[in-house]
Design an enzyme around this catalytic site. Structure first.
Site, PDB file in Angstrom:
ATOM      1  N   TYR A 175       0.842  -1.209   0.000  1.00  0.00           N
ATOM      2  CA  TYR A 175       0.000   0.000   0.000  1.00  0.00           C
ATOM      3  C   TYR A 175       0.872   1.252   0.000  1.00  0.00           C
ATOM      4  O   TYR A 175       1.059   1.893   1.029  1.00  0.00           O
ATOM      5  CB  TYR A 175      -0.899  -0.030   1.248  1.00  0.00           C
ATOM      6  CG  TYR A 175      -1.910   1.095   1.377  1.00  0.00           C
ATOM      7  CD1 TYR A 175      -2.832   1.367   0.367  1.00  0.00           C
ATOM      8  CD2 TYR A 175      -1.966   1.850   2.536  1.00  0.00           C
ATOM      9  CE1 TYR A 175      -3.767   2.378   0.514  1.00  0.00           C
ATOM     10  CE2 TYR A 175      -2.902   2.867   2.693  1.00  0.00           C
ATOM     11  CZ  TYR A 175      -3.796   3.130   1.687  1.00  0.00           C
ATOM     12  OH  TYR A 175      -4.725   4.131   1.837  1.00  0.00           O
ATOM     13  N   ARG A 180      -1.407   8.080  -3.978  1.00  0.00           N
ATOM     14  CA  ARG A 180      -2.318   7.081  -3.415  1.00  0.00           C
ATOM     15  C   ARG A 180      -3.647   7.724  -3.010  1.00  0.00           C
ATOM     16  O   ARG A 180      -3.699   8.905  -2.700  1.00  0.00           O
ATOM     17  CB  ARG A 180      -1.637   6.449  -2.189  1.00  0.00           C
ATOM     18  CG  ARG A 180      -2.300   5.217  -1.633  1.00  0.00           C
ATOM     19  CD  ARG A 180      -1.467   4.652  -0.498  1.00  0.00           C
ATOM     20  NE  ARG A 180      -1.513   5.498   0.686  1.00  0.00           N
ATOM     21  CZ  ARG A 180      -0.642   5.415   1.703  1.00  0.00           C
ATOM     22  NH1 ARG A 180       0.366   4.562   1.638  1.00  0.00           N
ATOM     23  NH2 ARG A 180      -0.758   6.190   2.754  1.00  0.00           N
ATOM     24  N   ASP A 181      -4.721   6.916  -2.997  1.00  0.00           N
ATOM     25  CA  ASP A 181      -6.050   7.393  -2.585  1.00  0.00           C
ATOM     26  C   ASP A 181      -6.466   8.606  -3.418  1.00  0.00           C
ATOM     27  O   ASP A 181      -6.846   9.646  -2.882  1.00  0.00           O
ATOM     28  CB  ASP A 181      -6.068   7.744  -1.094  1.00  0.00           C
ATOM     29  CG  ASP A 181      -5.702   6.565  -0.209  1.00  0.00           C
ATOM     30  OD1 ASP A 181      -5.957   5.423  -0.622  1.00  0.00           O
ATOM     31  OD2 ASP A 181      -5.177   6.783   0.884  1.00  0.00           O
ATOM     32  N   SER A 187      -5.133  12.770   0.813  1.00  0.00           N
ATOM     33  CA  SER A 187      -4.307  11.581   0.632  1.00  0.00           C
ATOM     34  C   SER A 187      -3.184  11.571   1.653  1.00  0.00           C
ATOM     35  O   SER A 187      -2.630  12.605   2.014  1.00  0.00           O
ATOM     36  CB  SER A 187      -3.708  11.551  -0.774  1.00  0.00           C
ATOM     37  OG  SER A 187      -2.834  10.446  -0.905  1.00  0.00           O
ATOM     38  N   ASP A 227      -7.992   0.341  -2.651  1.00  0.00           N
ATOM     39  CA  ASP A 227      -8.615   1.535  -3.228  1.00  0.00           C
ATOM     40  C   ASP A 227      -8.074   1.949  -4.592  1.00  0.00           C
ATOM     41  O   ASP A 227      -8.640   2.845  -5.223  1.00  0.00           O
ATOM     42  CB  ASP A 227      -8.507   2.753  -2.295  1.00  0.00           C
ATOM     43  CG  ASP A 227      -9.239   2.560  -0.981  1.00  0.00           C
ATOM     44  OD1 ASP A 227     -10.087   1.651  -0.917  1.00  0.00           O
ATOM     45  OD2 ASP A 227      -8.963   3.295  -0.030  1.00  0.00           O
ATOM     46  N   ASP A 405      -9.150   5.268  11.214  1.00  0.00           N
ATOM     47  CA  ASP A 405      -9.277   5.473   9.766  1.00  0.00           C
ATOM     48  C   ASP A 405      -8.825   6.864   9.353  1.00  0.00           C
ATOM     49  O   ASP A 405      -8.403   7.071   8.214  1.00  0.00           O
ATOM     50  CB  ASP A 405     -10.729   5.290   9.331  1.00  0.00           C
ATOM     51  CG  ASP A 405     -11.212   3.858   9.497  1.00  0.00           C
ATOM     52  OD1 ASP A 405     -10.449   2.937   9.161  1.00  0.00           O
ATOM     53  OD2 ASP A 405     -12.346   3.670   9.957  1.00  0.00           O
TER      54      ASP A 405
END
Length: 450
Positions: A175, A180-181, A187, A227, A405
């Site tokens: 990951y 990313r994201d 992010s 994701d 989270d």
């Protein structure tokens, strides 16, 4: 719908490619490579390092190969020696990779749980909390700095295996994509596409491979990039995702191929029922996942897909949650049962793993897309290979329960407004850090009870 039709049209050309050529994003050269060295139409064989050349979309004629470049990367690739005395297996074992193996318990997560249990004054709740340390979870390699820890865990697993005779299985999450994201409001990735991110990612994967290579006696299972590919199905209207599409595909392909070379069993992240399970999304998703499987040369080590990672959906809901109205695939079983035949018909005989780490309670969210520290959530069905579904290899805990989270602090650079919604537990600390209040809720609301 138009963007899905466009995506589908672009990707469905892939199955027609001759096996004499590597597909788009496939490997086409490198030291030790014995496969095709020419590329499908519209892509060029481009050297990324001495060991890996890849078919990257370009304007050259079919079957051409670009001249090797000594300036593609200035990164020195790591090398390793095998302490196990043998090379990793390049032939996967038949059947479910979880069967016959004991999932390794993460020492890091166990320490977090033990510290949390010690801070609970209610003796009954504290005992239940302490038992969570014995539930196997995945280790997230979300920063390059964490990769050396993998070597420590593999060494420990090898020692346990040798002393007890119980074959160990180490579970990891890869990951660290650049940008990313891409559809998130904030992010938290460490690499940027604009700042050498793709090459940095290749180096990150090479470092993981080097660690695994040292312990060929320990089985490794990996979830690949939560994701990422799901965003390419539904969020190409987001500029950051559109800009990242080719990089995501190149990086995921590299991860799949390199991890296959050291015998890692891999499950690409496939979102969840409330994301890709909708009728408009599921066929484009099947097309994209099949493309990625083929870009990894259809390696049997690319076992299938992971669903519900860090989410809250039931494996089999007693009745549809009201938020799922309009989606026939209202739980993970329905989603998997609908998606698997689509994949198989396209040549990807995918199996699945399903995260149930926080799925013990249902009907909690205001919207299906709410994901941040959901109030009232509880630990779900414990990890097992007794899944009741031939498509599902294992129920797993991918998200370590108790790690936040995201933060509800609006002044934080990593703040995401989703973490301030009415169904999110607040105040919440930064993503990935320990959230004691939330952990205690997961324990008290566990279903089955701890």
């Amino acid at each position: 719908m138009s963007k899905f039709a466009t995506l589908c049209a672009l990707l469905t050309v892939l199955p027609a490619v001759s096996y004499a050529q590597s597909p788009v994003w496939g490997q086409c050269g490198g030291i030790g490579w014995t496969g095709a060295t020419t590329c499908a139409s519209g892509s060029v064989c481009t050297e990324l390092n001495d060991y890996y050349s890849q078919c990257i979309p370009g304007s050259s004629a079919p079957g051409t190969t670009s001249a090797p470049s000594s300036t593609v990367s200035s990164t020195t690739r790591p090398t390793s020696t095998s302490s196990g005395g043998s090379a990793p297996s390049t032939t996967p074992a038949a059947g479910n990779p979880f069967v016959g193996y004991t999932p390794y318990l993460s020492p890091y997560y166990a320490a977090e749980v033990q510290a949390a249990a010690a801070n609970i004054t209610d003796a009954t709740l504290a005992d239940k909390a302490a038992s969570v340390a014995n539930i196997p979870t995945f280790t997230w390699l979300d920063q390059v700095a964490k990769v050396p820890d993998l070597g420590t865990y593999l060494a420990d697993a090898s020692s346990i295996q040798n002393s007890t005779g119980q074959k160990q299985l180490v579970q990891i999450v890869v990951y660290d994509l650049p940008d990313r994201d891409c559809a998130a409001k904030a992010s938290n990735g460490e690499f940027s596409i604009a700042d050498n991110g793709e090459q940095n990612y290749y180096d990150y994967i090479d470092q993981i491979v080097a660690q695994i290579k040292q312990y060929p006696d320990v089985r490794v299972v990996a979830v690949i990039e939560p994701d990422s590919l799901a965003n390419l199905v539904t969020n190409l209207n987001v500029q950051k995702c559109a800009n990242a599409e080719s990089t995501y595909k190149a990086c995921v392909t590299y991860a799949l191929q390199q991890l296959s070379s050291v015998g890692v069993y891999q499950y690409m992240d496939a979102g969840h029922a409330g994301w890709l399970g909708w009728p408009a999304n599921i066929q484009p998703a099947a097309t994209l996942f099949t493309q990625m499987y083929q870009s990894a040369n259809s390696s049997p080590f690319v076992r299938g897909l992971a669903t519900n990672v860090a989410n809250y959906n039931a494996l089999t809901a007693a009745s549809p949650d009201p938020i799922t109205q309009g989606n026939p695939n209202y739980d993970e079983s329905h989603y998997i049962n609908a998606l698997a035949p689509m994949l198989a018909s396209a040549g990807f005989p995918a199996q699945f793993i399903v995260d149930q780490g926080r799925a013990g309670q249902q009907n909690l969210r205001q919207q299906w897309g709410d994901w941040c520290n959901i109030k009232g959530a509880g630990f779900g069905t414990r990890p097992t290979t007794d899944t009741g579904n031939s498509y599902i290899d294992a129920i797993v805990f991918v998200k370590p329960g108790g790690e936040s989270d995201g933060t509800s602090n609006s002044s934080s650079p990593r703040y995401d407004s989703t973490c301030s919604l009415s169904d999110a537990t607040q105040p919440a600390p930064e993503a990935g850090t320990w959230f004691q209040t939330y952990f205690e809720t997961l324990v008290s609301q566990a279903n089955p009870p701890l």
